[in-house]
Structure formats: structure tokens, C-alpha cells
Design a protein around this motif. Structure first.
Motif, PDB file in Angstrom:
ATOM      1  N   ASN A 132      41.093  26.255  16.624  1.00  0.00           N
ATOM      2  CA  ASN A 132      42.418  26.093  17.192  1.00  0.00           C
ATOM      3  C   ASN A 132      43.362  25.573  16.126  1.00  0.00           C
ATOM      4  N   TYR A 192      48.758  20.779  15.227  1.00  0.00           N
ATOM      5  CA  TYR A 192      49.584  20.055  14.268  1.00  0.00           C
ATOM      6  C   TYR A 192      49.173  18.586  14.254  1.00  0.00           C
ATOM      7  N   TRP A 227      55.134  29.889  15.789  1.00  0.00           N
ATOM      8  CA  TRP A 227      53.725  29.675  16.043  1.00  0.00           C
ATOM      9  C   TRP A 227      52.924  30.548  15.077  1.00  0.00           C
ATOM     10  N   GLU A 266      45.085  18.794  24.046  1.00  0.00           N
ATOM     11  CA  GLU A 266      44.831  18.306  22.695  1.00  0.00           C
ATOM     12  C   GLU A 266      45.950  18.707  21.731  1.00  0.00           C
ATOM     13  N   LEU A 310      39.754  20.052  24.909  1.00  0.00           N
ATOM     14  CA  LEU A 310      39.487  21.095  25.899  1.00  0.00           C
ATOM     15  C   LEU A 310      38.278  20.806  26.799  1.00  0.00           C
ATOM     16  N   MET A 313      54.004  19.452  25.912  1.00  0.00           N
ATOM     17  CA  MET A 313      55.421  19.179  25.668  1.00  0.00           C
ATOM     18  C   MET A 313      55.986  20.110  24.608  1.00  0.00           C
ATOM     19  N   THR A 338      55.678  23.824  22.202  1.00  0.00           N
ATOM     20  CA  THR A 338      55.135  25.180  22.120  1.00  0.00           C
ATOM     21  C   THR A 338      53.830  25.167  21.330  1.00  0.00           C
ATOM     22  N   THR A 339      53.801  24.338  20.298  1.00  0.00           N
ATOM     23  CA  THR A 339      52.648  24.324  19.409  1.00  0.00           C
ATOM     24  C   THR A 339      51.372  23.863  20.115  1.00  0.00           C
ATOM     25  N   THR A 340      51.500  23.147  21.211  1.00  0.00           N
ATOM     26  CA  THR A 340      50.295  22.723  21.921  1.00  0.00           C
ATOM     27  C   THR A 340      50.102  23.515  23.214  1.00  0.00           C
ATOM     28  N   MET A 341      51.193  24.067  23.718  1.00  0.00           N
ATOM     29  CA  MET A 341      51.116  24.877  24.925  1.00  0.00           C
ATOM     30  C   MET A 341      50.106  26.015  24.767  1.00  0.00           C
ATOM     31  N   VAL A 342      50.100  26.620  23.583  1.00  0.00           N
ATOM     32  CA  VAL A 342      49.230  27.781  23.367  1.00  0.00           C
ATOM     33  C   VAL A 342      47.749  27.426  23.555  1.00  0.00           C
ATOM     34  N   GLY A 343      47.389  26.159  23.373  1.00  0.00           N
ATOM     35  CA  GLY A 343      46.004  25.740  23.571  1.00  0.00           C
ATOM     36  C   GLY A 343      45.591  25.766  25.038  1.00  0.00           C
ATOM     37  N   LYS A 388      43.128  28.604  26.487  1.00  0.00           N
ATOM     38  CA  LYS A 388      41.680  28.425  26.338  1.00  0.00           C
ATOM     39  C   LYS A 388      41.127  27.481  27.396  1.00  0.00           C
ATOM     40  N   ALA A 393      57.725  21.135  29.140  1.00  0.00           N
ATOM     41  CA  ALA A 393      58.994  21.723  28.712  1.00  0.00           C
ATOM     42  C   ALA A 393      58.937  23.188  28.266  1.00  0.00           C
ATOM     43  N   PRO A 394      57.973  23.587  27.422  1.00  0.00           N
ATOM     44  CA  PRO A 394      58.051  24.962  26.910  1.00  0.00           C
ATOM     45  C   PRO A 394      57.533  26.019  27.891  1.00  0.00           C
ATOM     46  N   ILE A 454      54.588  32.497  31.578  1.00  0.00           N
ATOM     47  CA  ILE A 454      53.511  32.088  30.677  1.00  0.00           C
ATOM     48  C   ILE A 454      52.329  31.557  31.480  1.00  0.00           C
ATOM     49  N   LYS A 487      50.418  34.411  32.684  1.00  0.00           N
ATOM     50  CA  LYS A 487      49.716  35.057  31.564  1.00  0.00           C
ATOM     51  C   LYS A 487      48.473  34.276  31.160  1.00  0.00           C
ATOM     52  N   TYR A 488      48.547  32.958  31.252  1.00  0.00           N
ATOM     53  CA  TYR A 488      47.419  32.109  30.865  1.00  0.00           C
ATOM     54  C   TYR A 488      46.353  32.043  31.957  1.00  0.00           C
TER      55      TYR A 488
END
Lengths: 340, 227
Positions: free
Chosen positions: A92, A95, A318, B105, B136, B156, B158-163, B166, B185-186, B191, B194-195
Motif C-alpha cells: 500500500n 504517506y 495519487w 491506516e 486493515l 480525511m 484522498t491519499t488514505t481514502m484509496v486504502g 482493500k 471529506a474526500p 466512490i 465503487k469500493y
């Protein structure tokens, strides 16, 4: 024109041939990591890899900049915060984040005299130097700092910070005054190392979080001082809902302002007029990652029509962005961004 | 006379929450108990009713996060006094369901999650809070351990939303009947779908109504023997 001439020309309001396709925030991609066999969790502390990865989005796609660092913990780390690098996470991209809060909310923040020698600040200087040597003649090098309010939220409990911002604004004002120094000193280090433009990221202060009133009384005065203390060109970025505060952002004295997809560009243009350089709005996830090539092209056309002066995604790209979408982003800018 | 007093105190509890006045809420809660009124009624008709108004004010951009946090503190102050007096069987009867909640995470922002947790608790859910920056597997384990009906995930950035994608996959793989609620927020309805999530909420009051809807659907399906 080279990307450097184009981007710096834009920020100086000189005549340029077309709008540039660049950013002041994260833009490294998984493709770049593959190209150099770099793991994201390990790149933050390795100057050579960081420089290679930062330049890769230009080399792979012609994206017109290289921006370092990749995370938001640089200042907090230099002030003494412990960082979680997520080195254990294999599959994964995460950041880095701050493990524990440095001070109790409202307490004095001790700013070390040798701040520039702490954490990764010496390393960032080195990375910018490497980037300069590699692509610096033709490509502009960007770097960023956190705005004082956002940095405060990194080093003290955010819940508490927000509450005391309401109950004891004088205490918060005093803390933020100290953090203006941190922001300007870090920006100065980045500038002296060779950064061509600095983005000030005050993402903790949109109107989904604090009231426009609090922005005006507590955040804006410190942003003005921060921007005053940084050599031009400077871009002020706030993500989230910026519609109620975009005029206040415009008054902060930056050379350009940047917003995300929640901003209504047409209204913003009406509010701030045509003189201000406006960037952002292009959705870095729903369009760039989730969208098709056609979606990307449409989005580029759309934001140009609505009045942005550069193609600049609303936040960090991203890294898992499909290569064809990155290509489409740059090509659509060339197609729709001509200025005569 | 007692009805008038009751009405007056409910109003005090409610207004105290809305005006983030901890002292006012504490005083009203203590008086409520002294008068021998039903603790549950005080929580639902007083404190929760106030928080509902706070949710509206937030949605209308009259209140922002600092105000909501202070209202939540006032609500907790009242809850601390009233909750010990809730009759056990009564609380069981009101039990709405069990929820595992946490921030994914990589994300250390937990304000939204904490407000949602507060809404769930006030409404009578049993909440298992994993905190922030939760790996996870923790979500999967905790759901299995507690046999919760709902897993609520927050991100909160986008960078963590994608996780989240999974996490949804992993939980559904182990237990396809768990209901998954996403917020932050994001995110958007689109989405969340989709998830593979079952619900999406743009804010805390919607999270509660969405959770209530999801649980009642679940109960219906269980009753019909579909799952």
C-alpha cells in the motif's frame, strides 16, 4: 519555451505561449517508482532516490515541474516530532504521518535556533541541488511549506487546537506567530537550495473546518506574514471548501492562489477578478485516477474555460494514476491551453 | 407540575448542548436525576435532540468544526451524569446494534470519526472504537471478535481514502453480511459504491440515519431468513 520559462513566466505574469501543466504539490507516480525500483516508504529519507523520483514525472510524461518533498511532516519533524514512515506496509502507498503530538495544545512551541540542521531539512536542500543539476535548466523546481495553522494542527492535538482557537484565540495567535517563522525559514532554505517557486499549503483552514470569520481573524493575518517572508513566486493553496474565503485568500499577497475541486471557479473569477493567477480545481482522484482519458481531456478543457491559468491538480496526484491519464493531462493542456 | 419541570429541564439539556454550555448541561442533568426522571428520556429527548440541531447548524454552515466539538463536550458532560442511571434492561431494549469504527491506516484525523461515534453511542449502539491510523487487518479482526453488524470507516484525505477499498474487500471476504459504512471529506456516494460499501454518509447526522437504515434492513433480512 521550456517548461521553466513557461511556469516562471506565468507566475511573473509575463507573456507565455500556453498554460503550463504543473503543480506545487505531490506528483510522483507508481510508474516512476517502477522505473527506478524505488519503494515509496523508503524514498523520504534517501536524497538520491527522492531526486530521481521527483524528476520522473517530467521525464515520463512531460509534466512541467519537479516538486519535493513528498510528505507533509518536514517541519513537524524538524521541530522534534516522531514520524511514522509505514516501512512495514508492503502493498500500500501510505504517506508519512506524525506519531505523537509534540506539545499540549496551547503550550509554547520551542523553535530551535538550528532548525535548518534538524530532521530532513539538510537532506531536502541536497535533493533540490540534485534536481537542479539534473533537470533544473529546463524544468522549474517547486517546493512547499505548511501554513502556520496547519502546522499547529500537526504538532498539537487538532481537536484541542480547534477548540482553543474558539475559546482562547490570543493563545493561538501567539503560537501561530512563532510558526510563521518556521514556515519562512524552511521556505528560505528551499529557496536558497534552488527552488524556483514555493507553495504555502494551509489545508487545515477551509470552510468545512473553520468559519470564514475565524479564517479572517486567526488564520489570514499569519498567512499574510508568512507570504511576506517568502521570496516570490509564492502560491497559496487551500483544499476543501474555499468558496466563502477565496477573496480572503486573494488578499494574502501570494503570486497565485490554488483551490481544489470543491471550488466554484466561475464564481471565484467573478469575486477575485481577472488579475489573480488562479490554479487548481482539476480533480486529482475522481478524474485523474478514476476517470478515462476522455474524462481527463474534458476536465482540462473545462477548467481552462472556467478561468484557471495553469493545469494544476487540486491536490497531490495519487501515485497510482494510470499512465495514459497522465499523458492525456499533458497532451490536453497542449491542445486546449494555447495562448495567443 | 412535574411535567412542566420535565419540559423545562429537557429544554435546558438541549439548549445547553446547542450553546456548548457544559455547566448548563451538567446542572440540568443533575436536576433531572434529582427529580427522578427517566435517564434515557433525558439522553434522547434532551441531549440527542440538541445534537440534532447542532448537526443542522453544521449543515447550514452556521456552525463549523470547533463549535461542533464544543457541543460534543457539553453532550458528553451530560451523558456522564445521566448514563449511570439508565436502567439495564431498558438499555438492552434500546440497543440498536454493534459498530466497529475507525480511521484507516495512514490517516491520523479522527474528529469526524469521534463525532460519528458520539452520535452512535447516544442513539444506543454499542461502539467498538479502534481509533485512528488503524491497519486493515484490525478492522477485520475486530468485526469477527465482536460480531458487529456494521463497520464504519473514515478517511480525511484522498491519499488514505484509496486504502478503504482493500478494507472493504477483506471484510466482505470474511463475512459478506457485514454492512460497511464509509465517510470522510474526500468520499462521495459514487466512490463508496465503487469500493463495494453498503452505505455512505457525508456527515455525522447522516451517518447515524444511514446506520439505522442499514441495521433495520439487516434485521429484516435476518427475519426473512435470507441470511
Amino acid at each position: 519555451m521550456t517548461p521553466k520559462e513557461r511556469v516562471l513566466g506565468l507566475l511573473k505574469k509575463e507573456k507565455i505561449d500556453r498554460v503550463p501543466c504543473f503543480s506545487g504539490m505531490g506528483n510522483v507516480t507508481v510508474e516512476g517508482m517502477k522505473k527506478y525500483n524505488i519503494k515509496f516508504a523508503e524514498v523520504h529519507k534517501n536524497a538520491e532516490d527522492m531526486a530521481k523520483l521527483a524528476a520522473s514525472t517530467y521525464k515520463l510524461y512531460g509534466y512541467e515541474c519537479a516538486v519535493v518533498p513528498f510528505d507533509l511532516c518536514l517541519e513537524a519533524e524538524a521541530l522534534g516530532s516522531e514520524i511514522n514512515w509505514y516501512a512495514h506496509v508492503e502493498d500500500n502507498i501510505l504517506y508519512p504521518t506524525i506519531k505523537t503530538k509534540l506539545v499540549k495544545a496551547g503550550d509554547e512551541v520551542n523553535i530551535p535556533d538550528d532548525l535548518e540542521e534538524r530532521g530532513r531539512l539538510p537532506m531536502i536542500k541536497e535533493v533540490i541541488g540534485l534536481l537542479k543539476d539534473d533537470i533544473g535548466d529546463e524544468v522549474p523546481i517547486g517546493s512547499y511549506v505548511l501554513g502556520p495553522f496547519t502546522l499547529a494542527g500537526q504538532i498539537m492535538d487538532l481537536n484541542e487546537l480547534l477548540k482553543i482557537s474558539f475559546k482562547r484565540p490570543d493563545d493561538v495567535n501567539r503560537i501561530l506567530t512563532g510558526l510563521v517563522d518556521v514556515a519562512t525559514r524552511v521556505a528560505k532554505l528551499e529557496k536558497e537550495a534552488g527552488a524556483d517557486y514555493i507553495t504555502i499549503r494551509e489545508m487545515g483552514a477551509p470552510s468545512d473546518v473553520i468559519s470564514p470569520r475565524m479564517f479572517k481573524t486567526l488564520v489570514q493575518p499569519h498567512l499574510i506574514k508568512t507570504i511576506e517572508g517568502i521570496e516570490a513566486p509564492r502560491i497559496l493553496h487551500i483544499c476543501g471548501n474555499t468558496n466563502p474565503i477565496v477573496e480572503l485568500m486573494n488578499e494574502c499577497g501570494a503570486d497565485a492562489i490554488s483551490v481544489d475541486q470543491k471550488n466554484d471557479l466561475v464564481q471565484t473569477r467573478q469575486k477575485i477578478g481577472d488579475d489573480t493567477i488562479l490554479l487548481g480545481n482539476l480533480d486529482p482522484y475522481n478524474v485523474l485516477v478514476q476517470g478515462t482519458v476522455q474524462d481527463v481531456e474534458n476536465a482540462v478543457k473545462d477548467v481552462i474555460e472556467k478561468g484557471v491559468n495553469g493545469i494544476w491538480p487540486g491536490c497531490d496526484i495519487w501515485p497510482d494514476v494510470p499512465p495514459e491519464n497522465m499523458k492525456a493531462l499533458v497532451e490536453a493542456t497542449e491542445k486546449y491551453g494555447k495562448l495567443s | 407540575m412535574s411535567e412542566d419541570k420535565k419540559k423545562e429541564l429537557l429544554e435546558e439539556l438541549k439548549e445547553g448542548v446547542i450553546n456548548y454550555d457544559e455547566e448548563r448541561v451538567k446542572k440540568a442533568a443533575e436536576e433531572w436525576i434529582k427529580n427522578g426522571f427517566d435517564a434515557n428520556e433525558g439522553i434522547f429527548e434532551g441531549l440527542a435532540a440538541g445534537m440534532e440541531v447542532v448537526g443542522d447548524l453544521f449543515e447550514k454552515n452556521e456552525y463549523f468544526v470547533p463549535e461542533v466539538l464544543m457541543c460534543a463536550d457539553a453532550l458528553y458532560a451530560g451523558l456522564d451524569i445521566l448514563r449511570p442511571h439508565v436502567k439495564i434492561d431498558e438499555s438492552k431494549e434500546r440497543l440498536k446494534g454493534e459498530v466497529v469504527i475507525g480511521t484507516v491506516e495512514g490517516d491520523v484525523h479522527d474528529i469526524g470519526k469521534n463525532i460519528v461515534k458520539l452520535m452512535f453511542e447516544t442513539a444506543g449502539f454499542t461502539v467498538h472504537d479502534l481509533g485512528k491510523d488503524v491497519p486493515l487487518e484490525k478492522f477485520v479482526e475486530e468485526q469477527m471478535r465482536t460480531d458487529s453488524d456494521i463497520v464504519a470507516l473514515s478517511a480525511m484525505m484522498t491519499t488514505t481514502m484509496v486504502g478503504m477499498k482493500k478494507v472493504v474487500e477483506k471484510i466482505k471476504e470474511k463475512n459478506p453480511n457485514v454492512l460497511i459504512l464509509l465517510g470522510g471529506a474526500p468520499l462521495s456516494e459514487d466512490i463508496a459504491k465503487k469500493y463495494g460499501a453498503d452505505g455512505y454518509a457525508p456527515d455525522a447526522s447522516n451517518a447515524l440515519s444511514e446506520a439505522l437504515r442499514m441495521v433495520s434492513t439487516l434485521r429484516e433480512m435476518k427475519k426473512k431468513g435470507e441470511i
